[in-house]
Design a protein around this motif. Sequence first.
Motif, PDB file in Angstrom:
ATOM      1  N   MET A 111       0.851  -1.178   0.000  1.00  0.00           N
ATOM      2  CA  MET A 111       0.000   0.000   0.000  1.00  0.00           C
ATOM      3  C   MET A 111       0.892   1.234   0.000  1.00  0.00           C
ATOM      4  SD  MET A 111      -2.791  -1.499   2.625  1.00  0.00           S
ATOM      5  CE  MET A 111      -1.516  -2.390   3.462  1.00  0.00           C
ATOM      6  N   MET A 112       0.924   1.916  -1.124  1.00  0.00           N
ATOM      7  CA  MET A 112       1.779   3.089  -1.291  1.00  0.00           C
ATOM      8  C   MET A 112       0.939   4.340  -1.036  1.00  0.00           C
ATOM      9  SD  MET A 112       3.984   1.820  -4.562  1.00  0.00           S
ATOM     10  CE  MET A 112       5.554   2.578  -4.134  1.00  0.00           C
ATOM     11  N   LYS A 113       1.537   5.297  -0.307  1.00  0.00           N
ATOM     12  CA  LYS A 113       0.799   6.496   0.104  1.00  0.00           C
ATOM     13  C   LYS A 113       1.631   7.741  -0.139  1.00  0.00           C
ATOM     14  CE  LYS A 113      -1.427   3.783   3.635  1.00  0.00           C
ATOM     15  NZ  LYS A 113      -1.605   3.519   5.024  1.00  0.00           N
ATOM     16  N   GLU A 114       0.925   8.836  -0.382  1.00  0.00           N
ATOM     17  CA  GLU A 114       1.502  10.167  -0.554  1.00  0.00           C
ATOM     18  C   GLU A 114       2.341  10.275  -1.827  1.00  0.00           C
ATOM     19  OE1 GLU A 114       3.401  11.860   2.880  1.00  0.00           O
ATOM     20  OE2 GLU A 114       2.164  10.642   4.210  1.00  0.00           O
ATOM     21  N   ASN A 115       1.824  11.049  -2.754  1.00  0.00           N
ATOM     22  CA  ASN A 115       2.537  11.380  -3.991  1.00  0.00           C
ATOM     23  C   ASN A 115       2.977  10.130  -4.766  1.00  0.00           C
ATOM     24  OD1 ASN A 115       3.544  13.162  -5.881  1.00  0.00           O
ATOM     25  ND2 ASN A 115       5.540  13.263  -4.909  1.00  0.00           N
ATOM     26  N   VAL A 116       2.025   9.261  -5.061  1.00  0.00           N
ATOM     27  CA  VAL A 116       2.328   8.045  -5.819  1.00  0.00           C
ATOM     28  C   VAL A 116       2.481   8.429  -7.291  1.00  0.00           C
ATOM     29  CG1 VAL A 116       1.528   5.754  -6.471  1.00  0.00           C
ATOM     30  CG2 VAL A 116       1.030   6.640  -4.187  1.00  0.00           C
ATOM     31  N   ARG A 117       3.618   8.051  -7.862  1.00  0.00           N
ATOM     32  CA  ARG A 117       3.906   8.337  -9.270  1.00  0.00           C
ATOM     33  C   ARG A 117       4.310   7.037  -9.948  1.00  0.00           C
ATOM     34  NH1 ARG A 117       4.973  13.693 -10.604  1.00  0.00           N
ATOM     35  NH2 ARG A 117       6.592  13.016 -12.036  1.00  0.00           N
ATOM     36  N   ILE A 118       3.647   6.759 -11.074  1.00  0.00           N
ATOM     37  CA  ILE A 118       3.880   5.521 -11.819  1.00  0.00           C
ATOM     38  C   ILE A 118       4.353   5.906 -13.216  1.00  0.00           C
ATOM     39  CG2 ILE A 118       2.843   3.397 -12.663  1.00  0.00           C
ATOM     40  CD1 ILE A 118       0.612   3.969 -10.482  1.00  0.00           C
ATOM     41  N   PHE A 119       5.518   5.430 -13.602  1.00  0.00           N
ATOM     42  CA  PHE A 119       6.080   5.726 -14.914  1.00  0.00           C
ATOM     43  C   PHE A 119       6.142   4.450 -15.737  1.00  0.00           C
ATOM     44  CE2 PHE A 119       7.823   8.863 -12.037  1.00  0.00           C
ATOM     45  CZ  PHE A 119       7.605  10.039 -12.721  1.00  0.00           C
ATOM     46  N   ASN A 120       5.647   4.504 -16.969  1.00  0.00           N
ATOM     47  CA  ASN A 120       5.761   3.398 -17.898  1.00  0.00           C
ATOM     48  C   ASN A 120       7.108   3.554 -18.599  1.00  0.00           C
ATOM     49  OD1 ASN A 120       5.543   1.469 -19.931  1.00  0.00           O
ATOM     50  ND2 ASN A 120       3.346   1.826 -20.153  1.00  0.00           N
ATOM     51  N   LEU A 121       7.973   2.562 -18.483  1.00  0.00           N
ATOM     52  CA  LEU A 121       9.338   2.663 -18.985  1.00  0.00           C
ATOM     53  C   LEU A 121       9.540   2.056 -20.367  1.00  0.00           C
ATOM     54  CD1 LEU A 121      11.102   1.751 -15.637  1.00  0.00           C
ATOM     55  CD2 LEU A 121      10.590   4.028 -16.527  1.00  0.00           C
ATOM     56  N   LEU A 122       8.490   1.475 -20.944  1.00  0.00           N
ATOM     57  CA  LEU A 122       8.610   0.880 -22.270  1.00  0.00           C
ATOM     58  C   LEU A 122       8.653   1.992 -23.323  1.00  0.00           C
ATOM     59  CD1 LEU A 122       6.165  -2.125 -21.866  1.00  0.00           C
ATOM     60  CD2 LEU A 122       8.661  -2.132 -21.695  1.00  0.00           C
ATOM     61  N   PRO A 123       9.507   1.893 -24.317  1.00  0.00           N
ATOM     62  CA  PRO A 123       9.720   3.001 -25.258  1.00  0.00           C
ATOM     63  C   PRO A 123       8.501   3.366 -26.102  1.00  0.00           C
ATOM     64  CG  PRO A 123      10.978   1.061 -25.919  1.00  0.00           C
ATOM     65  CD  PRO A 123      10.374   0.758 -24.589  1.00  0.00           C
TER      66      PRO A 123
END
Length: 188
Positions: A111-123
Amino acid sequence: MTFQHLGIIILLGICGMAGYYLLNQHYFAIEVQVAPDTEKPLFTADNVKSTSYNEQGIRSHTLDANHIEHYQKLEKTHFNAPVLWTYNYDMAEEWRISSAFAVLENSRYLMMKENVRIFNLLPNAQIKVITTKALTLDLTSQDFWSETETKITGVGFQTRGQRIKGNFGSHQMELIEQVKSRYEPVIK
C-alpha cells in the motif's frame, strides 16, 4: 605460624567464593528468552534493495527504500521513500512506481501512500505517467487499485477519474467515476 594458616584459609575462602560466583554466572545460569515487543520493529534497515523472482525464476520486481521497519507479529513492513520496479518476461524494466511511504502486508499487498507516481518505462507505450495519492498493489498478480483521484497522462491525452483499477502485467486500466479526458492530436 598462625598468621600463615590464617592467610591460607582466607586465600582458599576467596578462591572458593570466586569459583562459586563463576559457576553461578556461567554454568548454572538459566537462559531467559525475552519476547519481542509488538509495538517496536523486529528489525530496521537503511538503503535496502530487494529483488523477487516468480516461479519460473524470472525477475518480477525490485523494491528499493531509504529505510524499512519490519513488525513480525503484525506481518507488516514499513518503507520510507519506496521505489518499485516491475519487469516483463523479457526482463526489461516495465514500470517504476514511487511514493513517500508504503506498507507491505503479508508479504503480498503493498500500500503506497503520498505522492504516488507511476512511470511506464517501455519506449513505445501510450501511457506515460499515472499519479494518485494512494495505491494498493498485489505483488503476486500485479493487480492494483486506488480509491483516490487518479490522473493518467499519455501520448496525446490526459484523463482523470475518482478511482482506478488495473493490472501492470496486462497493461489494462480502468478509471471509474467522474472520468474527464482531454485529447490532443499527436504531430509527427
